[in-house]
Enzyme design. Sequence first.
Site, PDB file in Angstrom:
ATOM      1  N   ASP A  92       0.811  -1.225   0.000  1.00 16.77           N
ATOM      2  CA  ASP A  92       0.000   0.000   0.000  1.00 16.77           C
ATOM      3  C   ASP A  92       0.844   1.274   0.000  1.00 16.77           C
ATOM      4  O   ASP A  92       0.471   2.267  -0.624  1.00 16.77           O
ATOM      5  CB  ASP A  92      -0.944   0.031   1.215  1.00 16.77           C
ATOM      6  CG  ASP A  92      -2.213  -0.791   0.977  1.00 16.77           C
ATOM      7  OD1 ASP A  92      -2.237  -1.563  -0.001  1.00 16.77           O
ATOM      8  OD2 ASP A  92      -3.168  -0.663   1.769  1.00 16.77           O
ATOM      9  N   ALA A 149      -2.843   9.559   8.171  1.00 14.28           N
ATOM     10  CA  ALA A 149      -2.048   9.881   6.974  1.00 14.28           C
ATOM     11  C   ALA A 149      -1.620   8.560   6.316  1.00 14.28           C
ATOM     12  O   ALA A 149      -1.865   7.483   6.863  1.00 14.28           O
ATOM     13  CB  ALA A 149      -0.837  10.711   7.368  1.00 14.28           C
ATOM     14  N   TRP A 150      -0.942   8.656   5.149  1.00 16.66           N
ATOM     15  CA  TRP A 150      -0.644   7.444   4.397  1.00 16.66           C
ATOM     16  C   TRP A 150       0.741   6.865   4.634  1.00 16.66           C
ATOM     17  O   TRP A 150       1.100   5.831   4.104  1.00 16.66           O
ATOM     18  CB  TRP A 150      -0.835   7.678   2.897  1.00 16.66           C
ATOM     19  CG  TRP A 150      -0.280   8.977   2.380  1.00 16.66           C
ATOM     20  CD1 TRP A 150      -1.001  10.098   2.065  1.00 16.66           C
ATOM     21  CD2 TRP A 150       1.091   9.318   2.147  1.00 16.66           C
ATOM     22  NE1 TRP A 150      -0.162  11.109   1.645  1.00 16.66           N
ATOM     23  CE2 TRP A 150       1.137  10.652   1.690  1.00 16.66           C
ATOM     24  CE3 TRP A 150       2.299   8.623   2.285  1.00 16.66           C
ATOM     25  CZ2 TRP A 150       2.326  11.308   1.364  1.00 16.66           C
ATOM     26  CZ3 TRP A 150       3.480   9.279   1.964  1.00 16.66           C
ATOM     27  CH2 TRP A 150       3.484  10.593   1.520  1.00 16.66           C
ATOM     28  N   ASN A 151       1.569   7.554   5.427  1.00 20.24           N
ATOM     29  CA  ASN A 151       2.958   7.062   5.507  1.00 20.24           C
ATOM     30  C   ASN A 151       3.143   5.880   6.462  1.00 20.24           C
ATOM     31  O   ASN A 151       4.007   5.038   6.228  1.00 20.24           O
ATOM     32  CB  ASN A 151       3.925   8.215   5.824  1.00 20.24           C
ATOM     33  CG  ASN A 151       3.599   8.915   7.115  1.00 20.24           C
ATOM     34  OD1 ASN A 151       2.493   8.774   7.654  1.00 20.24           O
ATOM     35  ND2 ASN A 151       4.539   9.666   7.631  1.00 20.24           N
ATOM     36  N   GLY A 229      -2.006  22.327   6.701  1.00 14.91           N
ATOM     37  CA  GLY A 229      -3.205  22.929   6.089  1.00 14.91           C
ATOM     38  C   GLY A 229      -4.461  22.148   6.445  1.00 14.91           C
ATOM     39  O   GLY A 229      -5.513  22.741   6.737  1.00 14.91           O
ATOM     40  N   THR A 230      -4.358  20.819   6.437  1.00 18.09           N
ATOM     41  CA  THR A 230      -5.507  19.990   6.817  1.00 18.09           C
ATOM     42  C   THR A 230      -5.829  20.207   8.295  1.00 18.09           C
ATOM     43  O   THR A 230      -7.003  20.294   8.683  1.00 18.09           O
ATOM     44  CB  THR A 230      -5.196  18.499   6.553  1.00 18.09           C
ATOM     45  OG1 THR A 230      -4.720  18.365   5.217  1.00 18.09           O
ATOM     46  CG2 THR A 230      -6.420  17.628   6.744  1.00 18.09           C
ATOM     47  N   GLU A 248      -1.381  16.004  14.883  1.00 16.37           N
ATOM     48  CA  GLU A 248       0.000  15.572  14.598  1.00 16.37           C
ATOM     49  C   GLU A 248       0.282  15.967  13.161  1.00 16.37           C
ATOM     50  O   GLU A 248      -0.166  15.301  12.227  1.00 16.37           O
ATOM     51  CB  GLU A 248       0.101  14.044  14.765  1.00 16.37           C
ATOM     52  CG  GLU A 248      -0.094  13.571  16.188  1.00 16.37           C
ATOM     53  CD  GLU A 248       1.088  13.890  17.085  1.00 16.37           C
ATOM     54  OE1 GLU A 248       2.190  14.142  16.563  1.00 16.37           O
ATOM     55  OE2 GLU A 248       0.899  13.932  18.304  1.00 16.37           O
ATOM     56  N   GLY A 250       2.792  18.422  10.089  1.00 13.49           N
ATOM     57  CA  GLY A 250       4.048  18.332   9.349  1.00 13.49           C
ATOM     58  C   GLY A 250       5.209  19.057  10.003  1.00 13.49           C
ATOM     59  O   GLY A 250       5.083  19.632  11.083  1.00 13.49           O
ATOM     60  N   CYS A 282       7.233  12.460   9.040  1.00 11.52           N
ATOM     61  CA  CYS A 282       6.926  13.822   9.488  1.00 11.52           C
ATOM     62  C   CYS A 282       8.074  14.471  10.250  1.00 11.52           C
ATOM     63  O   CYS A 282       8.273  15.673  10.164  1.00 11.52           O
ATOM     64  CB  CYS A 282       5.675  13.800  10.353  1.00 11.52           C
ATOM     65  SG  CYS A 282       5.801  12.610  11.703  1.00 11.52           S
ATOM     66  N   LYS A 454       4.582  25.004  17.890  1.00  9.92           N
ATOM     67  CA  LYS A 454       4.132  25.937  16.857  1.00  9.92           C
ATOM     68  C   LYS A 454       3.091  25.282  15.939  1.00  9.92           C
ATOM     69  O   LYS A 454       2.188  24.600  16.422  1.00  9.92           O
ATOM     70  CB  LYS A 454       5.345  26.499  16.099  1.00  9.92           C
ATOM     71  CG  LYS A 454       6.314  27.234  17.052  1.00  9.92           C
ATOM     72  CD  LYS A 454       7.297  28.118  16.325  1.00  9.92           C
ATOM     73  CE  LYS A 454       8.569  27.394  16.022  1.00  9.92           C
ATOM     74  NZ  LYS A 454       9.616  28.270  15.489  1.00  9.92           N
ATOM     75  N   GLY A 457       1.622  21.070  15.543  1.00 10.50           N
ATOM     76  CA  GLY A 457       0.644  20.233  16.223  1.00 10.50           C
ATOM     77  C   GLY A 457       0.107  20.782  17.515  1.00 10.50           C
ATOM     78  O   GLY A 457       0.556  21.807  18.029  1.00 10.50           O
ATOM     79  N   GLU A 461       0.827  12.496  21.292  1.00  5.26           N
ATOM     80  CA  GLU A 461       0.489  11.079  21.178  1.00  5.26           C
ATOM     81  C   GLU A 461       1.500  10.290  21.990  1.00  5.26           C
ATOM     82  O   GLU A 461       2.658  10.699  22.128  1.00  5.26           O
ATOM     83  CB  GLU A 461       0.531  10.626  19.708  1.00  5.26           C
ATOM     84  CG  GLU A 461      -0.841  10.709  19.095  1.00  5.26           C
ATOM     85  CD  GLU A 461      -0.982  10.207  17.670  1.00  5.26           C
ATOM     86  OE1 GLU A 461       0.019  10.034  16.961  1.00  5.26           O
ATOM     87  OE2 GLU A 461      -2.133   9.999  17.279  1.00  5.26           O
TER      88      GLU A 461
END
Length: 487
Positions: A92, A149-151, A229-230, A248, A250, A282, A454, A457, A461
């Site tokens: 994936d 996220a996808w990572n 941005g998200t 959490e 970037g 990240c 800043k 985040g 976690e």
Amino acid sequence: MSSTLLKNFIHGRYVDNADKSGFDVLSPATGEVIYAVETADEALLEQTVQSAQQGFITWSGTPAIERARILQRAANLLRERNDELARIEVLDTGKPWQEAAVVDVQTGADAIEYFANLCPSMMGEQQSVGDDFFYTRHEPLGVCFGIGAWNYPLQIACWKAAVALAAGNSMIFKPSEETPRGAALLAEIFIEAGVPEGVFNVVQGDGKVGQYLVQHAAIAKVSLTGEVGTGKKVMAAAAGTLKKVTMELGGKSPLIVFDDADIDEAVTGAMLGNFYTQGEVCTNGTRVFVHESCYDTFMARLIKRTKDNVIVGNPLDPKTNLGALISHKHLQKVLSYIQIGIDEGATLAFGGQQLKPEGCENGNFVSPTIFTNCTDDMRITREEIFGPVMSVLKFSSEDEVIKRANNTDFGLAAGIFCQDIRRAHRVIAQLQAGICWINAYGNSPVEMPVGGYKQSGIGRENGVEAFKSYTQTKSIYVGMNKLEGPF
Ligand code: NAD
């Protein structure tokens, strides 16, 4: 689970959506469609909320020691299925098998085991006030919503679910639309371990599905892993119902190599902090500040090791240590940043090209890339690229490098390499970053809280701190004498 069509997982089973709308997931390594996914439509989203509300009633009423026992079973199942799950993560995400086989599933299982062990010990307090007293209860919040996220698809789902469930909440989780399988498999494992139906549901889709639930009045908390941005959009939408948020996000983290550093170790740190998971991490230390007196030695060794030791290829090949970027679109973004670096006047010291490894000619591969002669105002040193692109910068004094390292709106991570322990702690104390490493880079054991300063985040976690953020404190005052008043 069907190998060709993935559905939404609600109340312990995969369910159909009414209109069969969905999307395809492409292999990062070959560009081929590997499976299709059904999108959660509005009816399914409402169904998942109701299911999670029911799940919450059952689960929050389950004694902590019993929750712990069930979650420990889930951690064991994850470990038993390590290779099967790691393979899916490789297919994936495009990351190398040699990473996923030892990191992704294991660190997910660690989180579930850690919070399972922690939850029976999270007690309230009691305090006497004269003859009266009060006590506190740490109660779960309700239905929480996790967005991934996808990572690190499975690891992110595990990290969010572990703490939410251990604290007695239920969770609806939406994985990234690029990597939907890991979270669905986790949902299956929870059911097999004995987690009641509705306690962990997985919905599929893009930002629109996410937004629907972020705005939903029945959701108590949102935990997002994603871009800055998200994060801003999700927080603004969550404000409508004053939801609690964990963000959490970037980074563009500094990694500082002082003149007394062990240079080989510093090169290892810089390569880990830029090329691990093909740069899609990240916390990556993508601004590598090197002291002028060790700069030439550092650069010579960095270039040699990158040339000799980085193996780009089929992610499933155990020899590969730099895999494919997540998507064609992301590859184009990374290549465009490389062009921006060249146009801005940085020197392309290594790499910079798209690659087409044998058998993976249509995959999203880029060579490890190193820029030198970078300046602090270039876009490649200010913006998150999220690929294997390192910017090296020279510095001459401690005060100067601290100021330059902090000159960013991000604040996720920072690392330093040096032998002088007083300098190490003095510098770290002045860096504006939530996750810092001294003579190490990237380690994130579940016991350690992680999160950003800043714009990187809000909240943390992992660690005990995260547990508290999934509970709310109720104070109960008890009057022991006859109540008197002026009325
Ligand atoms: P992204 O922000 O594009 O997407 C993240 C998730 O948010 C996806 O599931 C997406 O569908 C969803 N989403 C998008 N718009 C939404 C909206 N309006 N409402 C609700 N949900 C919405 O990020 P990505 O490209 O998937 O991941 C890469 C980013 O994640 C990078 O910036 C990286 O630094 C960051 N990241 C941070 C951490 C951390 O722990 N700090 C870890 C991993 C990745």
